[in-house]
Write a protein that holds these residues in place. Sequence first.
Motif, PDB file in Angstrom:
ATOM      1  N   ALA A  53       0.854  -1.189   0.000  1.00  0.00           N
ATOM      2  CA  ALA A  53       0.000   0.000   0.000  1.00  0.00           C
ATOM      3  C   ALA A  53       0.889   1.238   0.000  1.00  0.00           C
ATOM      4  O   ALA A  53       1.932   1.264   0.658  1.00  0.00           O
ATOM      5  CB  ALA A  53      -0.924   0.002   1.214  1.00  0.00           C
ATOM      6  N   LYS A  55       0.484   5.759  -0.424  1.00  0.00           N
ATOM      7  CA  LYS A  55      -0.356   6.934  -0.630  1.00  0.00           C
ATOM      8  C   LYS A  55       0.305   7.832  -1.667  1.00  0.00           C
ATOM      9  O   LYS A  55       1.409   8.341  -1.457  1.00  0.00           O
ATOM     10  CB  LYS A  55      -0.556   7.682   0.681  1.00  0.00           C
ATOM     11  CG  LYS A  55      -1.695   8.704   0.645  1.00  0.00           C
ATOM     12  CD  LYS A  55      -1.953   9.260   2.035  1.00  0.00           C
ATOM     13  CE  LYS A  55      -3.182  10.161   2.034  1.00  0.00           C
ATOM     14  NZ  LYS A  55      -3.449  10.713   3.392  1.00  0.00           N
ATOM     15  N   LYS A  59      -4.117   9.807  -2.411  1.00  0.00           N
ATOM     16  CA  LYS A  59      -4.978   8.639  -2.522  1.00  0.00           C
ATOM     17  C   LYS A  59      -4.171   7.363  -2.300  1.00  0.00           C
ATOM     18  O   LYS A  59      -3.059   7.226  -2.797  1.00  0.00           O
ATOM     19  CB  LYS A  59      -5.642   8.594  -3.906  1.00  0.00           C
ATOM     20  CG  LYS A  59      -6.606   9.750  -4.163  1.00  0.00           C
ATOM     21  CD  LYS A  59      -7.269   9.602  -5.521  1.00  0.00           C
ATOM     22  CE  LYS A  59      -8.253  10.728  -5.774  1.00  0.00           C
ATOM     23  NZ  LYS A  59      -8.917  10.601  -7.103  1.00  0.00           N
ATOM     24  N   TRP A  60      -4.774   6.424  -1.576  1.00  0.00           N
ATOM     25  CA  TRP A  60      -4.111   5.150  -1.315  1.00  0.00           C
ATOM     26  C   TRP A  60      -4.255   4.221  -2.515  1.00  0.00           C
ATOM     27  O   TRP A  60      -5.321   4.118  -3.110  1.00  0.00           O
ATOM     28  CB  TRP A  60      -4.714   4.476  -0.079  1.00  0.00           C
ATOM     29  CG  TRP A  60      -4.232   5.077   1.206  1.00  0.00           C
ATOM     30  CD1 TRP A  60      -4.874   5.978   1.993  1.00  0.00           C
ATOM     31  CD2 TRP A  60      -2.984   4.793   1.851  1.00  0.00           C
ATOM     32  NE1 TRP A  60      -4.123   6.294   3.090  1.00  0.00           N
ATOM     33  CE2 TRP A  60      -2.949   5.581   3.031  1.00  0.00           C
ATOM     34  CE3 TRP A  60      -1.902   3.982   1.558  1.00  0.00           C
ATOM     35  CZ2 TRP A  60      -1.879   5.564   3.916  1.00  0.00           C
ATOM     36  CZ3 TRP A  60      -0.828   3.957   2.430  1.00  0.00           C
ATOM     37  CH2 TRP A  60      -0.823   4.740   3.592  1.00  0.00           C
ATOM     38  N   GLN A  61      -3.153   3.562  -2.848  1.00  0.00           N
ATOM     39  CA  GLN A  61      -3.160   2.528  -3.877  1.00  0.00           C
ATOM     40  C   GLN A  61      -2.732   1.209  -3.246  1.00  0.00           C
ATOM     41  O   GLN A  61      -1.876   1.183  -2.358  1.00  0.00           O
ATOM     42  CB  GLN A  61      -2.217   2.896  -5.029  1.00  0.00           C
ATOM     43  CG  GLN A  61      -2.640   4.134  -5.807  1.00  0.00           C
ATOM     44  CD  GLN A  61      -1.752   4.364  -7.018  1.00  0.00           C
ATOM     45  OE1 GLN A  61      -1.009   3.482  -7.463  1.00  0.00           O
ATOM     46  NE2 GLN A  61      -1.844   5.574  -7.575  1.00  0.00           N
ATOM     47  N   ARG A  63      -1.789  -3.096  -3.873  1.00  0.00           N
ATOM     48  CA  ARG A  63      -1.394  -4.156  -4.797  1.00  0.00           C
ATOM     49  C   ARG A  63      -1.218  -5.463  -4.023  1.00  0.00           C
ATOM     50  O   ARG A  63      -0.756  -5.450  -2.889  1.00  0.00           O
ATOM     51  CB  ARG A  63      -0.103  -3.789  -5.538  1.00  0.00           C
ATOM     52  CG  ARG A  63      -0.295  -2.617  -6.490  1.00  0.00           C
ATOM     53  CD  ARG A  63       0.977  -2.199  -7.170  1.00  0.00           C
ATOM     54  NE  ARG A  63       0.748  -1.023  -8.014  1.00  0.00           N
ATOM     55  CZ  ARG A  63       1.698  -0.355  -8.633  1.00  0.00           C
ATOM     56  NH1 ARG A  63       2.968  -0.735  -8.525  1.00  0.00           N
ATOM     57  NH2 ARG A  63       1.403   0.703  -9.375  1.00  0.00           N
ATOM     58  N   ASN A 104       2.417   5.517 -13.037  1.00  0.00           N
ATOM     59  CA  ASN A 104       1.876   4.437 -12.209  1.00  0.00           C
ATOM     60  C   ASN A 104       2.964   3.679 -11.450  1.00  0.00           C
ATOM     61  O   ASN A 104       2.656   2.777 -10.672  1.00  0.00           O
ATOM     62  CB  ASN A 104       1.094   3.452 -13.080  1.00  0.00           C
ATOM     63  CG  ASN A 104      -0.176   4.061 -13.630  1.00  0.00           C
ATOM     64  OD1 ASN A 104      -0.815   4.873 -12.949  1.00  0.00           O
ATOM     65  ND2 ASN A 104      -0.549   3.690 -14.854  1.00  0.00           N
ATOM     66  N   TRP A 106       5.352   3.194  -8.588  1.00  0.00           N
ATOM     67  CA  TRP A 106       5.450   3.729  -7.222  1.00  0.00           C
ATOM     68  C   TRP A 106       6.823   4.326  -6.927  1.00  0.00           C
ATOM     69  O   TRP A 106       6.967   5.157  -6.040  1.00  0.00           O
ATOM     70  CB  TRP A 106       5.134   2.626  -6.219  1.00  0.00           C
ATOM     71  CG  TRP A 106       3.682   2.303  -6.140  1.00  0.00           C
ATOM     72  CD1 TRP A 106       2.684   2.786  -6.949  1.00  0.00           C
ATOM     73  CD2 TRP A 106       3.051   1.429  -5.209  1.00  0.00           C
ATOM     74  NE1 TRP A 106       1.471   2.271  -6.576  1.00  0.00           N
ATOM     75  CE2 TRP A 106       1.659   1.430  -5.506  1.00  0.00           C
ATOM     76  CE3 TRP A 106       3.501   0.644  -4.168  1.00  0.00           C
ATOM     77  CZ2 TRP A 106       0.741   0.674  -4.783  1.00  0.00           C
ATOM     78  CZ3 TRP A 106       2.593  -0.111  -3.445  1.00  0.00           C
ATOM     79  CH2 TRP A 106       1.225  -0.099  -3.746  1.00  0.00           C
ATOM     80  N   GLU A 114       6.118   3.102   1.441  1.00  0.00           N
ATOM     81  CA  GLU A 114       5.413   1.911   0.974  1.00  0.00           C
ATOM     82  C   GLU A 114       5.230   0.953   2.149  1.00  0.00           C
ATOM     83  O   GLU A 114       6.199   0.540   2.783  1.00  0.00           O
ATOM     84  CB  GLU A 114       6.211   1.223  -0.132  1.00  0.00           C
ATOM     85  CG  GLU A 114       5.563  -0.085  -0.617  1.00  0.00           C
ATOM     86  CD  GLU A 114       6.419  -0.829  -1.624  1.00  0.00           C
ATOM     87  OE1 GLU A 114       6.503  -2.077  -1.523  1.00  0.00           O
ATOM     88  OE2 GLU A 114       7.020  -0.164  -2.497  1.00  0.00           O
TER      89      GLU A 114
END
Length: 497
Positions: A53, A55, A59-61, A63, A104, A106, A114
């Motif tokens: 995860a 931010k 916004k949190w992303q 995977r 995209n 990170w 992360e």
Amino acid sequence: METFLIKAAQLVLALSILVFVHELGHFGFARLFKVRVNKFYLFFNPNFSIFRAKKINGKWQFRFFAPNLPDHVRQSVDEFGVPRTDKKGKPIMEPAPLSELDDNDWRKHPETTEWGIGWVPLGGYCAIDGMADETTDASMLSAEVKPWEFRAKPAWQRMFIIAGGVLMNFITAAIIYAMMLYTWGEEYVPAENAYLGYDYCQTALNNGFQNGDRILTIDGEPIENEKDFINKIVIEGKCNIIVLRNNEEVNITLPDNFGEQVLEANEKGLLQLRFPFVIAQIADNTPAQTAGLQPNDSIIGINNKPLVAYSDITKELDSLKGQNITINLVRNDSTINLPLTLTEDGKMGVQIKNPNEYFTTKKIKYGFFQSFPAGIAKGWEGLVSYVKQFRLVFTKAGAQSVGGFVSIGSIFPSIWSWELFWSLTAFLSLALAFMNFLPIPVLDGGYFLMLIYEMITGRKPSDRFMEIASNIGMFLLLALLIFANGNDIIKLIMGKF
């Protein structure tokens, strides 16, 4: 198999909690001093991670089961465009331009941490930017220092970042103890109220104790309870004991290596409270029901042999398996003798009463706010006790008792008990704090020692020295890991677990 799974689950949960709070201590101080933390992981994640995860732009992303990506770096060059290398000829790397990366990716957002969960449940890590540890490519530290890096901060701030993990482990233990005291309080039988005395382990019996001895003083000081006895005898190494035996005071002088003898014999308990055999319930269709035993009967002998303690009575019954015996008991102030035929495993079919019903116990209740100073005091007492007993590790018996994951897992009970789980988790938290602060390179204590050197001398240890020290430290840790788990394997083979 069920017992193994319960113990394993408790071990993994306890270590997960402790690793998380330890790394959170490093993370908290790093962020307080505006140092970037690249990654924060529970468990290790070679090749891929179970969960990630991050931010990005508010916004949190998330995977799942995503493969690891290499650091986005390139070889550094000098002002003439010549690739730079260190003294050993190894390329000096530096971060590559983030503009080369896709939006995209990170890695294009190093300013946020992360968060993730790895798939190897043996620990975790907090990758602090600019800190030389096992998560960092040493060649990257030869690049230009950035203001958000660990190495850019003054020594006193770096000391707090390093010590944060140990501090958090102690705080965690203190909070656990505080909440345990608030929830369950404390209750125990003071030594002065143990009117039947104690049963002792074989090592203690070999050194002059007898079952039933009541402990009066150790080195002239009275003891509070069994825990106090163990601390003074095994941990502090006190040797002069006065016990009450058959209404007479008896002096016992233990050898200096008594603690080592206890470890070598792999004793599970040094002493246990002796208590009466009083029946609580009678099971149906059992020898006890057939013989006419009743609840509240107090057994005082077998075959007219006087026996006062539960441990003595059960031992006697075990020696008379399947035989016709006479139970001597007290019922309503009258002595009664009843014939009984034991089962083939020496059982009668009764359940005994809670032993605490027959002793004047000491009960201490704590209010919510009272529990915190009491928890801190209990945590400090536990840490001091752990430090004192660490001396035994340097003896032959102590070295042989050093254990790995199997030993740690074996201390958890075979049934789930939240009270025991939290008690053992607090103990392990103190142990982790102490072990991490040992002055060994790659441990927090090793880094802390280097910072003290830097503050005293005004200069940092050389990169070459740090590299050699880290290699030595890693070798020592691997050797200790192999030795400890090797001891576990030997114990498993010999059936000592």
